[in-house]
Design a protein around this motif. Structure first.
Motif, short mmCIF file in Angstrom:
data_model
loop_
_atom_site.label_atom_id
_atom_site.label_comp_id
_atom_site.label_asym_id
_atom_site.label_seq_id
_atom_site.Cartn_x
_atom_site.Cartn_y
_atom_site.Cartn_z
N GLN A 1 0.82 -1.22 0.00
CA GLN A 1 0.00 0.00 0.00
C GLN A 1 0.85 1.26 0.00
OE1 GLN A 1 -2.42 -0.64 3.50
NE2 GLN A 1 -4.15 -1.32 2.27
N ARG A 2 1.92 1.26 0.79
CA ARG A 2 2.72 2.46 0.99
C ARG A 2 3.99 2.47 0.14
NH1 ARG A 2 1.23 6.44 1.79
NH2 ARG A 2 3.00 7.23 2.98
N GLN A 3 4.07 1.56 -0.83
CA GLN A 3 5.26 1.49 -1.68
C GLN A 3 6.55 1.38 -0.86
OE1 GLN A 3 4.96 1.28 -5.01
NE2 GLN A 3 2.74 1.43 -4.80
N GLY A 4 6.46 0.63 0.25
CA GLY A 4 7.63 0.40 1.09
C GLY A 4 7.86 1.46 2.15
N ARG A 5 7.10 2.56 2.12
CA ARG A 5 7.32 3.65 3.07
C ARG A 5 6.45 3.45 4.31
NH1 ARG A 5 6.47 6.16 -1.86
NH2 ARG A 5 4.44 6.90 -1.15
N VAL A 6 6.83 2.52 5.15
CA VAL A 6 6.08 2.25 6.37
C VAL A 6 6.78 2.90 7.55
CG1 VAL A 6 5.13 0.09 5.48
CG2 VAL A 6 7.28 0.06 6.74
N THR A 7 6.01 3.27 8.57
CA THR A 7 6.57 3.94 9.75
C THR A 7 7.26 2.93 10.66
OG1 THR A 7 4.55 3.67 11.06
CG2 THR A 7 4.68 5.61 9.61
N MET A 8 8.05 3.44 11.59
CA MET A 8 8.73 2.58 12.55
C MET A 8 7.72 1.85 13.43
SD MET A 8 11.93 2.79 11.90
CE MET A 8 12.73 2.16 13.36
N LEU A 9 6.62 2.55 13.78
CA LEU A 9 5.58 1.92 14.59
C LEU A 9 4.95 0.75 13.85
CD1 LEU A 9 3.83 1.87 17.13
CD2 LEU A 9 2.28 3.50 16.02
N ASP A 10 4.67 0.94 12.56
CA ASP A 10 4.11 -0.14 11.76
C ASP A 10 5.07 -1.33 11.68
OD1 ASP A 10 1.79 1.29 11.24
OD2 ASP A 10 2.61 2.19 9.42
N LYS A 11 6.34 -1.04 11.55
CA LYS A 11 7.33 -2.10 11.41
C LYS A 11 7.46 -2.95 12.67
CE LYS A 11 10.58 -0.32 7.94
NZ LYS A 11 11.98 0.14 7.72
#
Length: 369
Positions: free
Chosen positions: A89-99
């Motif tokens: 969904q985010r083209q790989g740009r996920v937040t640290m919290l999501d990770k």
């Protein structure tokens, strides 16, 4: 129950192999490849979970012991699947919290279960009251984690849908349908986990059938999505959206600037008179070039008029179809669909009814009455 567990092991093995044997073009895209490996991790863990259930015979010991193992494995599995969807969904740009939220929740749950086992003084797999309460707390934490990811998925899906609507001349929401369904599946499975603490035989069998079907759909649809042209279409639309936003910021354009809106309206009307919108596959940048204005300006004009690009194009083409139905009643729906820029007869019929409330044939019948 042993038969169900064995079936689950076979299913997870097959799904893992399917993910590993995806065509080479999937591995070329680093984002898609990362999502693929996250999915592989989740199916492997699920396979290990059911293997342990089978070999240790936890169901024969009691529901509580099996639930403990489920929580220990479901949390990282659900986290990996949710993260895989987020990467797409985010083209790989996920937040640290999501990770790392899944890792944090998993560590807290392990600490709670370990503490409960230490307090009661019994072996870890004993069905004690302390373990039972710890499992309830762990299930609630699991639900909170999945609630966060469900919110992130829903927000991203809305942004993706808007980007597609504002770039392509037709509705492409169908390529995101599997994500919507998959997010719902993960939510349902999460909500059903606490129920495992209280249910027995027959209800457990029903849950297993739903669980296997849901996981199979999620992984199979994921494979179909990454092998299709859908990720490229979404990426193209989102890149266009980002360029539009940047251009707006650089030009400091205000949507409410009346003179600019009137000028764009005049140029749009000239473009419409040429009938260029009747060509199939007219994307927003091509329309802007044809009109003779920057892409950001056309986007601003559409927002000023509370329209999305695909909706605007559909409305224009339906209006042309109504004119053709009036002027040329002998034309077939296939001919009208091709003339008006619709891909096929069924899509033309669907959109005509959405805009007018009646089918093309009913519209013709009303004209003849």
């Amino acid at each position: 129950m042993e038969c169900i567990q064995f079936t689950a092991i076979v299913l997870m093995t097959l799904l893992t192999l399917k993910l590993l044997l995806l065509p080479g073009r999937v591995a070329v895209n680093p984002i898609v490849n990362k999502a693929r490996w996250l999915m592989v991790g989740s199916t492997v863990l699920l396979g290990v979970q059911f293997l342990l259930q089978l070999t240790l015979g936890l169901r024969s010991l009691g529901v509580t012991q099996a639930v403990m193992l489920n929580l220990v494995f479901f949390i990282p599995c659900s986290w990996l699947m949710s993260l895989a969807i987020l990467y797409l969904q985010r083209q790989g740009r996920v937040t640290m919290l999501d990770k790392f939220l899944g890792v944090i929740i998993w560590a807290v749950v392990l600490a709670i279960l370990g503490t409960a086992a230490a307090i009661d003084g019994e072996p870890l797999l004993s069905g004690t009251k302390e373990i039972f309460h710890a499992e309830i707390i762990a299930s609630c934490l699991f639900a909170c984690m999945q609630g966060h990811y469900a919110y992130r998925h829903t927000t991203n899906l809305k942004a993706m849908s808007n980007a597609l609507h504002n770039y392509f001349d037709r509705n492409h929401d169908s390529i995101l349908r599997w994500m919507q369904v998959s997010v719902g599946i993960l939510i349902v499975l999460t909500l059903m986990v606490p129920a495992l603490i209280f249910v027995h035989n027959k209800l457990l069998a029903v849950f297993c059938v739903l669980f296997f079907g849901g996981i199979f759909y999620l992984v199979d649809s994921f494979c179909s999505y990454v092998m299709s042209s859908a990720p490229a279409k979404v990426r193209e639309a989102e890149q266009s959206e980002e360029l539009t936003i940047t251009a707006e910021q650089e030009n400091e354009f205000a949507d409410t600037e009346q003179d600019s809106m009137q000028r764009v309206t005049f140029l749009v009307e000239q473009w419409l008179q040429k009938g260029r919108y009747l060509k199939t596959g007219v994307k927003l940048p091509a329309a802007a070039r044809g009109i003779g204005i920057p892409q950001y300006l056309l986007s601003a004009w559409l927002r000023h008029n509370n329209m999305k690009y695909s909706e605007w194009m559909t409305y224009l083409r339906v209006e042309e179809a109504k004119r053709i139905l009036t002027k040329h009643p002998e034309w077939s729906n296939e001919t009208i669909a091709q003339h008006c820029g619709f891909n096929d007869r069924s899509y033309f019929h669907k959109k005509f009814k959405e805009v007018t409330g009646i089918s093309p044939s009913d519209y013709q019948a009303a004209l003849s009455a």
